[in-house]
Every structure is written in C-alpha cells, then in structure tokens.
Design a protein around this motif. Structure first.
Motif, mmCIF file in Angstrom:
data_model
loop_
_atom_site.group_PDB
_atom_site.id
_atom_site.type_symbol
_atom_site.label_atom_id
_atom_site.label_comp_id
_atom_site.label_asym_id
_atom_site.label_seq_id
_atom_site.Cartn_x
_atom_site.Cartn_y
_atom_site.Cartn_z
ATOM 1 N N LYS A 55 0.863 -1.172 0.000
ATOM 2 C CA LYS A 55 0.000 0.000 0.000
ATOM 3 C C LYS A 55 0.907 1.233 0.000
ATOM 4 C CE LYS A 55 -3.959 0.081 2.013
ATOM 5 N NZ LYS A 55 -5.088 0.131 3.001
ATOM 6 N N HIS A 58 4.876 16.033 7.032
ATOM 7 C CA HIS A 58 3.405 16.042 7.043
ATOM 8 C C HIS A 58 2.865 14.613 7.261
ATOM 9 C CE1 HIS A 58 2.742 20.154 4.873
ATOM 10 N NE2 HIS A 58 3.537 20.246 5.939
ATOM 11 N N GLU A 59 1.571 14.569 7.582
ATOM 12 C CA GLU A 59 0.927 13.243 7.749
ATOM 13 C C GLU A 59 0.731 12.581 6.387
ATOM 14 O OE1 GLU A 59 -3.148 11.256 9.599
ATOM 15 O OE2 GLU A 59 -2.757 13.413 9.845
ATOM 16 N N PHE A 60 1.104 11.267 6.351
ATOM 17 C CA PHE A 60 0.967 10.503 5.115
ATOM 18 C C PHE A 60 -0.440 9.878 5.060
ATOM 19 C CE2 PHE A 60 5.438 11.067 5.169
ATOM 20 C CZ PHE A 60 5.890 10.903 3.881
ATOM 21 N N THR A 61 -1.024 9.905 3.880
ATOM 22 C CA THR A 61 -2.336 9.257 3.663
ATOM 23 C C THR A 61 -2.226 8.292 2.495
ATOM 24 O OG1 THR A 61 -3.045 11.042 2.199
ATOM 25 C CG2 THR A 61 -3.628 11.238 4.530
ATOM 26 N N ALA A 62 -3.139 7.310 2.477
ATOM 27 C CA ALA A 62 -3.104 6.295 1.411
ATOM 28 C C ALA A 62 -3.374 6.947 0.065
ATOM 29 C CB ALA A 62 -4.156 5.217 1.682
ATOM 30 N N ALA A 63 -2.574 6.517 -0.914
ATOM 31 C CA ALA A 63 -2.700 7.090 -2.246
ATOM 32 C C ALA A 63 -3.965 6.587 -2.926
ATOM 33 C CB ALA A 63 -1.479 6.730 -3.087
ATOM 34 N N PHE A 91 1.596 5.268 0.474
ATOM 35 C CA PHE A 91 1.124 6.456 1.204
ATOM 36 C C PHE A 91 1.831 7.694 0.637
ATOM 37 C CE2 PHE A 91 0.195 2.946 3.932
ATOM 38 C CZ PHE A 91 -0.974 3.283 4.605
ATOM 39 N N ALA A 147 2.436 12.162 0.996
ATOM 40 C CA ALA A 147 2.352 13.422 1.757
ATOM 41 C C ALA A 147 3.028 14.517 0.939
ATOM 42 C CB ALA A 147 3.008 13.290 3.121
ATOM 43 N N ASN A 148 2.644 15.774 1.195
ATOM 44 C CA ASN A 148 3.231 16.884 0.442
ATOM 45 C C ASN A 148 4.644 17.210 0.917
ATOM 46 O OD1 ASN A 148 1.008 17.349 -1.213
ATOM 47 N ND2 ASN A 148 -0.033 18.553 0.367
#
Length: 454
Positions: A440, A449-454, A442, A444-445
C-alpha cells in the motif's frame, strides 16, 4: 426421431420395406413387390427361404404362392442345360389344419404364424372410412412383420407359411446353383410380384463357419454382452451363462430378438443381464439363422457386475500440539471398502500431494504428521477408495500457523516524475516472504506532514 425396426429379421437382411403411394385408381403397378431370398447348401439338399419387400403384397405371396426353377452352373461358369422346374405345384401357405391344434403343441412359432395367417380380424366399430383403411393397413403391416419374424427363427414355421422349400439332392461343391422364384401369373389378387433370384455356391459346403466378436461390458449389477452386427447373420439369439465355465444354462427361455436402432450408427447388438455384483459369470452366445439352425459363437467371455457407488464418506478431525498433528476419523465398515489416502492441498478442493505412499488399511482411524519448520498453511482431506476404484473424499480441515511477524519494510524506494507530473515509484521486493500479499502506497506533500493512502 429414432425408429426401431425388426426388418432384418423379417426379410433375412435382403432388403428393406418400400412405401407405396396410394391414389384413387388401383393397378398392379401401384402395389408391386420384389421377391427376395437366400439359400444354403447342405450335404443332401439346398434350403431356400424367401419373402417380399412390401407388406401390401405379402398376402398375395402366401395365398397364391410361388413356383421355383433351378439352373445349374458348372465349374467353368457355363449353364448346364436350361431352367428346370423343381416343384410340382405352387409353394404357398398350408391350410390351417396343417399347423396342428393349439392345445396339442408347444411350438410357439407355428401357433403365431397360424394366428397371423388365419386369425380373425377385429376392427374398431363406429369409425370413419379413412380410419378403417388406416387400421387395415396397420394390420397388414403387423401380420407381415410377425409372420416373417417367426418364420425366420423356425424352419417348420417357414414351410407352413409358404416361405421355404428344400431342394432334395446332393449339391456338387464345384458347381453353383441359381433359383428362380416367381408368382404363377394367374393372378386373382391385386398387386404384382417381381421374380426373385437366389444364388447358392456349392463350395460353401467346405466352409467352416466361425462367429467371433462377443464381448462384455461391466456396470452396477449388470453385465452387457455385445457382438458385431455386420457379421451376425441371425434372426435371434440364445444367451447361455455359467459360473464355472463348464455347465451352461440358458438365460432367456424364449429366443432373444435385439431391437435395431435404424437411426443410430452402432455397429453392435446388445443384451443386458442382471447379476449380483462381484460374481464372475461366463457367457456363450448362440444364433438362430433363417434356416432354423442354432450356431454357437466361438467366444466364451467373462463378466461380472461391479459396484459403481463411491465409498461412504467419513468425518475428518484433528488435534494439534505445537507442530505435531493427529488426524482422527471413524473407520468405514463397508464390505467392499479398500482403504484411505491422506491428501494435502493449497486449496479446499485441491489434492496437490499424497502423504502416505501405502494405502491405510480399512480399520485405521488415526494418523500423525509433524509440520515442517517453514509450514504456513494447508488443507487436508481423506481420499476413500473401494475395491473397484470408486473414490470419495472426507471433509477438508484447514491447518495454519498464525503469522504475527510483519514483513520487512521494502528497500530501494525511488521515484521519478515526468514533465506532465506523472510519478513512477520503484522498490525491491522480498522473495523470502511467501506470505506477502501486496503493498500500500502512502503520500504526503512534505516529509514532516501526515501521510495518507494514495
């Protein structure tokens, strides 16, 4: 649509029936039949049989009768003289009295032929003309069929029906004989009978007949006999059976008449015998030809009924202590049961490998295995087999090692972006991780920063 026929028995495999058109005017050409026949040489005679290929002219044949002439052909294929009349009077059906009293004879063929030739017709009442004509035509066809059938399995019945004759003399094996069978010509009945010719070769006296090809097929409580249709010149058959290959008894009291499926391409005739499973039976076949002779096939074959029902399934369970697994089940106690195999697979219905090379005996109810250090998971089932190879499977049980160690983080992560802003990521996979199912991604900008699922 399939049509079953006994034509081969009725006209001795000479020809098939014609369909004759009907119109308002009836003439001899509207009702016409060809006399067809066959002959066989014996040491002291030549036997002849004949019939017609159109049921509508059958009554004319047996009532008006035929005359018979003979022409002898020498060894050089030249005629010896001219045609010679060999009968003093027409050959036709004998009077009813000649068949005997129905209460004083056990000859079924004679009694059936007598009924067909002299039995009283019983037509339905209160029907229209077309229906009556239809019923009468069906009766004619049935009388031809049944008379021909029983004349083809009984020499005496054929003689009484006016469908047979024996030319008494000693045939020469170096000569050939041609017979001309024809209607006397003083016709009182509607229809025309075309002359038939029968060709008999004297040297056939030297031929030893052999009838081969009898075989068996086995199934549940059934032994099926089959034999080649093309090389079986018989009107009917007797099947004989033995358990010791010495003392044979007839299976069928009455002569067996196979149904011929004219729509099928089968090259064999069949007989199905109901038997007990797993008892060996030996079979012989005897054919009855158009001259009333009973001929024994050369083959003696063996067959037995075999159980085709798979073994009763058992319930499989297991106990596990660390890497030791004990499988348990209640034994199958069926009489024809042979034993078990323990099979392993990656899927619930798979049997990728067999754990025991030697079959487990019927009374075994447990089996232990030790799981390998790299064991992950597998399904296990018992394969049950009987003495003839029928198989069934138990329920499947699933054994697995709980995986509590996460996979290693991927390494070698790199990324590229093109001028359109498309990003391509690559990383190294771990070939030593068989339980790995995927990744999976992830995003982030920024790194913090907090990483989120792509």
């Amino acid at each position: 649509m399939k049509k079953y026929s006994l034509v081969m028995f009725m006209v001795f495999a000479f020809t098939s029936f014609k369909v004759v058109a009907q119109n308002n005017q009836v003439s001899d050409n509207d009702f016409r039949a060809q006399i067809v026949g066959k002959g066989k040489a014996y040491a002291d005679k030549i036997a002849l049989r004949w019939n017609v290929d159109n049921y509508q002219i059958f009554e004319k044949l047996v009532k008006e009768g035929v005359l018979i002439d003979r022409l002898t052909i020498d060894a050089n294929n030249k005629a010896e003289g001219s045609w010679k009349r060999i009968v003093s009077d027409t050959i036709k059906a004998k009077p009813l009295a000649a068949f005997g009293n129905k209460n004083s004879t056990n000859d079924t063929a004679k009694m059936v032929v007598a009924q067909m030739l002299y039995g009283k017709s019983n037509y339905p009442q209160n029907t229209n003309l077309l229906e009556k004509i239809k019923v009468q035509q069906e009766e004619k066809q049935n009388k031809h069929l049944i008379t021909s059938l029983y004349s083809a399995i009984s020499a005496e019945a054929a003689m009484l029906a006016g469908l047979g004759f024996e030319d008494k003399f000693m045939p020469d094996t170096g000569k050939k004989y041609v017979y001309r069978v024809y209607n006397p010509g003083k016709s009182k009945m509607v229809g025309k009978l075309d002359t038939g010719y029968i060709y008999v070769i004297g040297r056939d006296l030297k031929v030893t007949e052999k009838f081969l090809g009898l075989k068996t097929e086995q199934s549940e409580s059934i032994v099926s006999l089959k034999w080649p249709k093309e090389t079986s010149p018989f009107s009917g058959y007797y099947i004989e059976r033995s358990t010791d290959k010495k003392n044979f008894k007839r299976v069928n009291k009455n002569i067996y008449l196979p149904l011929i499926d004219t729509a099928a391409s089968s090259k064999f005739l069949y007989y199905a015998d109901s038997v007990a499973n797993y008892t060996k039976y030996y079979y012989r076949l005897k054919g009855v030809n158009a001259f009333g002779e009973i001929k024994l096939f050369n083959d003696t074959v063996m067959g037995m009924g075999v159980d085709q029902t798979p073994p009763q399934v058992v319930q499989l369970s297991f106990d596990r202590k660390v890497d030791e697994v004990t499988f348990n089940w209640i034994p199958n106690k069926q009489k024809d049961f042979k034993g078990y195999f323990l099979v392993k697979g990656n899927g619930i219905a798979n049997a990728d490998s067999v754990l025991n090379n030697i079959i487990f005996p019927t009374n075994q109810s447990t089996y232990k295995i030790n799981l390998k250090s790299d064991f992950s998971s597998a399904y296990y089932r018992l394969l049950l087999t009987d003495t003839v190879g029928n198989v069934s499977y138990s329920n499947a049980v699933f054994i697995f090692n709980a995986d509590t160690v996460p996979p290693q983080a991927p390494v070698g992560l790199t990324g590229k972006i093109d001028s359109l802003g498309n990003i391509k990521l690559t990383w190294q996979t771990d070939p030593k991780e068989p339980a790995l199912r995927g990744y999976k991604v992830f995003i982030a900008n920024q790194i913090d920063h907090e990483f989120t699922a792509a």
